[in-house]
Design a protein around this motif. Structure first.
Motif, PDB file in Angstrom:
ATOM      1  N   LEU A   1       7.153  -2.864 -11.695  1.00  0.00           N
ATOM      2  CA  LEU A   1       6.498  -2.249 -12.847  1.00  0.00           C
ATOM      3  C   LEU A   1       6.139  -3.264 -13.921  1.00  0.00           C
ATOM      4  N   GLU A   2       6.844  -4.389 -13.952  1.00  0.00           N
ATOM      5  CA  GLU A   2       6.563  -5.424 -14.946  1.00  0.00           C
ATOM      6  C   GLU A   2       5.407  -6.330 -14.552  1.00  0.00           C
ATOM      7  N   LEU A   3       4.948  -6.216 -13.301  1.00  0.00           N
ATOM      8  CA  LEU A   3       3.791  -7.000 -12.888  1.00  0.00           C
ATOM      9  C   LEU A   3       2.566  -6.584 -13.713  1.00  0.00           C
ATOM     10  N   PRO A   4       1.732  -7.544 -14.111  1.00  0.00           N
ATOM     11  CA  PRO A   4       0.503  -7.174 -14.828  1.00  0.00           C
ATOM     12  C   PRO A   4      -0.332  -6.178 -14.029  1.00  0.00           C
ATOM     13  N   SER A   5      -0.337  -6.366 -12.723  1.00  0.00           N
ATOM     14  CA  SER A   5      -1.004  -5.440 -11.820  1.00  0.00           C
ATOM     15  C   SER A   5      -0.290  -5.502 -10.474  1.00  0.00           C
ATOM     16  N   ILE A   6       0.032  -4.345  -9.914  1.00  0.00           N
ATOM     17  CA  ILE A   6       0.674  -4.321  -8.606  1.00  0.00           C
ATOM     18  C   ILE A   6      -0.311  -4.785  -7.543  1.00  0.00           C
ATOM     19  N   TYR A   7      -1.551  -4.357  -7.677  1.00  0.00           N
ATOM     20  CA  TYR A   7      -2.593  -4.712  -6.713  1.00  0.00           C
ATOM     21  C   TYR A   7      -3.558  -5.712  -7.350  1.00  0.00           C
ATOM     22  N   ARG A   8      -3.982  -6.678  -6.553  1.00  0.00           N
ATOM     23  CA  ARG A   8      -4.766  -7.787  -7.078  1.00  0.00           C
ATOM     24  C   ARG A   8      -6.258  -7.638  -6.841  1.00  0.00           C
ATOM     25  N   LEU A   9      -6.623  -7.081  -5.702  1.00  0.00           N
ATOM     26  CA  LEU A   9      -8.035  -6.899  -5.392  1.00  0.00           C
ATOM     27  C   LEU A   9      -8.573  -5.683  -6.139  1.00  0.00           C
ATOM     28  N   GLU A  10      -9.689  -5.862  -6.823  1.00  0.00           N
ATOM     29  CA  GLU A  10     -10.190  -4.813  -7.711  1.00  0.00           C
ATOM     30  C   GLU A  10     -10.426  -3.494  -6.993  1.00  0.00           C
ATOM     31  N   GLN A  11     -10.985  -3.549  -5.788  1.00  0.00           N
ATOM     32  CA  GLN A  11     -11.247  -2.315  -5.058  1.00  0.00           C
ATOM     33  C   GLN A  11      -9.979  -1.512  -4.821  1.00  0.00           C
ATOM     34  N   LEU A  12      -8.884  -2.210  -4.502  1.00  0.00           N
ATOM     35  CA  LEU A  12      -7.622  -1.526  -4.215  1.00  0.00           C
ATOM     36  C   LEU A  12      -6.897  -1.160  -5.503  1.00  0.00           C
ATOM     37  N   ARG A  13      -6.985  -2.015  -6.490  1.00  0.00           N
ATOM     38  CA  ARG A  13      -6.334  -1.716  -7.771  1.00  0.00           C
ATOM     39  C   ARG A  13      -6.911  -0.443  -8.380  1.00  0.00           C
ATOM     40  N   THR A  14      -8.217  -0.306  -8.316  1.00  0.00           N
ATOM     41  CA  THR A  14      -8.870   0.875  -8.886  1.00  0.00           C
ATOM     42  C   THR A  14      -8.387   2.154  -8.214  1.00  0.00           C
ATOM     43  N   ARG A  15      -8.159   2.086  -6.918  1.00  0.00           N
ATOM     44  CA  ARG A  15      -7.761   3.276  -6.162  1.00  0.00           C
ATOM     45  C   ARG A  15      -6.271   3.549  -6.207  1.00  0.00           C
ATOM     46  N   TRP A  16      -5.462   2.505  -6.258  1.00  0.00           N
ATOM     47  CA  TRP A  16      -4.034   2.665  -5.994  1.00  0.00           C
ATOM     48  C   TRP A  16      -3.101   2.438  -7.186  1.00  0.00           C
ATOM     49  N   GLU A  17      -3.530   1.683  -8.166  1.00  0.00           N
ATOM     50  CA  GLU A  17      -2.599   1.230  -9.209  1.00  0.00           C
ATOM     51  C   GLU A  17      -1.902   2.389  -9.925  1.00  0.00           C
ATOM     52  N   GLU A  18      -2.668   3.344 -10.395  1.00  0.00           N
ATOM     53  CA  GLU A  18      -2.096   4.443 -11.174  1.00  0.00           C
ATOM     54  C   GLU A  18      -1.088   5.243 -10.352  1.00  0.00           C
ATOM     55  N   LYS A  19      -1.438   5.544  -9.105  1.00  0.00           N
ATOM     56  CA  LYS A  19      -0.540   6.325  -8.248  1.00  0.00           C
ATOM     57  C   LYS A  19       0.733   5.554  -7.944  1.00  0.00           C
ATOM     58  N   ALA A  20       0.609   4.267  -7.663  1.00  0.00           N
ATOM     59  CA  ALA A  20       1.787   3.458  -7.359  1.00  0.00           C
ATOM     60  C   ALA A  20       2.734   3.416  -8.551  1.00  0.00           C
ATOM     61  N   ARG A  21       2.192   3.210  -9.737  1.00  0.00           N
ATOM     62  CA  ARG A  21       3.050   3.145 -10.922  1.00  0.00           C
ATOM     63  C   ARG A  21       3.734   4.480 -11.188  1.00  0.00           C
TER      64      ARG A  21
ATOM     65  N   ALA B   1       0.817  -1.216   0.000  1.00  0.00           N
ATOM     66  CA  ALA B   1       0.000   0.000   0.000  1.00  0.00           C
ATOM     67  C   ALA B   1       0.847   1.261   0.000  1.00  0.00           C
ATOM     68  N   ILE B   2       2.020   1.216   0.614  1.00  0.00           N
ATOM     69  CA  ILE B   2       2.901   2.387   0.696  1.00  0.00           C
ATOM     70  C   ILE B   2       3.261   2.918  -0.680  1.00  0.00           C
ATOM     71  N   LEU B   3       3.280   2.050  -1.683  1.00  0.00           N
ATOM     72  CA  LEU B   3       3.674   2.473  -3.029  1.00  0.00           C
ATOM     73  C   LEU B   3       2.701   3.481  -3.619  1.00  0.00           C
ATOM     74  N   ALA B   4       1.470   3.488  -3.132  1.00  0.00           N
ATOM     75  CA  ALA B   4       0.455   4.393  -3.656  1.00  0.00           C
ATOM     76  C   ALA B   4       0.262   5.630  -2.785  1.00  0.00           C
ATOM     77  N   SER B   5       1.208   5.912  -1.911  1.00  0.00           N
ATOM     78  CA  SER B   5       1.080   7.068  -1.015  1.00  0.00           C
ATOM     79  C   SER B   5       1.419   8.358  -1.755  1.00  0.00           C
ATOM     80  N   ASP B   6       1.204   9.482  -1.090  1.00  0.00           N
ATOM     81  CA  ASP B   6       1.537  10.758  -1.730  1.00  0.00           C
ATOM     82  C   ASP B   6       3.056  10.900  -1.829  1.00  0.00           C
ATOM     83  N   GLU B   7       3.495  11.878  -2.597  1.00  0.00           N
ATOM     84  CA  GLU B   7       4.923  11.979  -2.919  1.00  0.00           C
ATOM     85  C   GLU B   7       5.795  12.164  -1.682  1.00  0.00           C
ATOM     86  N   ASP B   8       5.342  12.950  -0.725  1.00  0.00           N
ATOM     87  CA  ASP B   8       6.146  13.177   0.486  1.00  0.00           C
ATOM     88  C   ASP B   8       6.296  11.886   1.286  1.00  0.00           C
ATOM     89  N   LYS B   9       5.191  11.168   1.459  1.00  0.00           N
ATOM     90  CA  LYS B   9       5.260   9.919   2.222  1.00  0.00           C
ATOM     91  C   LYS B   9       6.069   8.872   1.468  1.00  0.00           C
TER      92      LYS B   9
END
Length: 215
Positions: A181-201, A141-149
């Motif tokens: 970054l080469e993972l098909p998806s960093i997050y596996r659960l749809e609810q979390l992927r929808t919220r976090w994937e783009e920010k983490a990448r 989850a930390i990968l999808a945090s804001d830039e400072d965190k």
């Protein structure tokens, strides 16, 4: 307010632990002492708390939330920044199985917690594994945090690897970032992927650019 040790005791009881409250409390306190070791800068009690918080918020997605919580407690119970490969995860899984069995958790439950801990080595889960997916997503989850965190996270990781020369650290870190970054998806659960994937990448790509740019 419920303490972290109370959280551990409750999860252990729900998983079938038969040890008395004093022994369960002592085990939780011992685990916290491990999470407080001086070599840790990111893999600390704060990380444990953050992982447990994600699990609590999404416990309904798990088949056995109590096992996921126990796996969170155990997944970095052994943490040596000088260890090679996935030795920390293997040792943590073995430690988990032994401790939980000692506390009276049925063998199948203890083995399942150990299996979940092992997944955090590569954060790869198989089909139909909601417990593994929740643990791995919470751990990342930390990968999808804001830039400072995120910057605080990367600085803490560097402190844990202070013994590694800068060039070698950049090489190793770039491999980690590319693998994520080469993972098909960093997050596996749809609810979390929808919220976090783009920010983490975005965070991972930015860090990779910085690492490669400093080479």
């Amino acid at each position: 307010m419920t303490s972290l040790v109370d959280v551990f005791v409750t999860a252990a009881r729900q998983a079938g632990a038969t040890a008395d409250d004093a022994d369960l409390t002592a085990a939780g306190e011992y685990l916290l002492s491990r999470w407080s070791e001086p070599q840790r800068h990111y893999h600390t009690v704060a990380h444990l708390s953050a992982v447990l918080d994600v699990i609590d918020r999404h416990a309904g997605l798990a088949a056995h939330a109590e096992r996921v919580r126990l796996a969170a407690w155990m997944h970095d119970a052994v943490y040596d920044p000088r260890a090679l490969g996935d030795a920390n995860e293997r040792d943590s899984a073995e430690f988990a199985a032994g401790l939980l069995t000692t506390l009276g958790v049925p063998e199948a439950g203890a083995a399942e917690v150990a299996r979940l801990v092992g997944l955090t080595a590569g954060h790869a889960t198989g089909a139909d594994d909601p417990d593994g997916e929740l643990l791995c997503d919470a751990d990342l989850a930390i990968l999808a945090s804001d830039e400072d965190k995120y910057a605080e996270y990367t600085a803490a990781i560097r402190r844990e690897y202070a013994h590694v020369p800068e060039d070698a650290f950049r090489d190793g870190r770039s491999q980690v970032l590319k693998a994520l970054l080469e993972l098909p998806s960093i997050y596996r659960l749809e609810q979390l992927r929808t919220r976090w994937e783009e920010k983490a990448r975005a965070n991972l790509r930015r860090e990779l650019d910085e690492v490669l740019g400093a080479a």
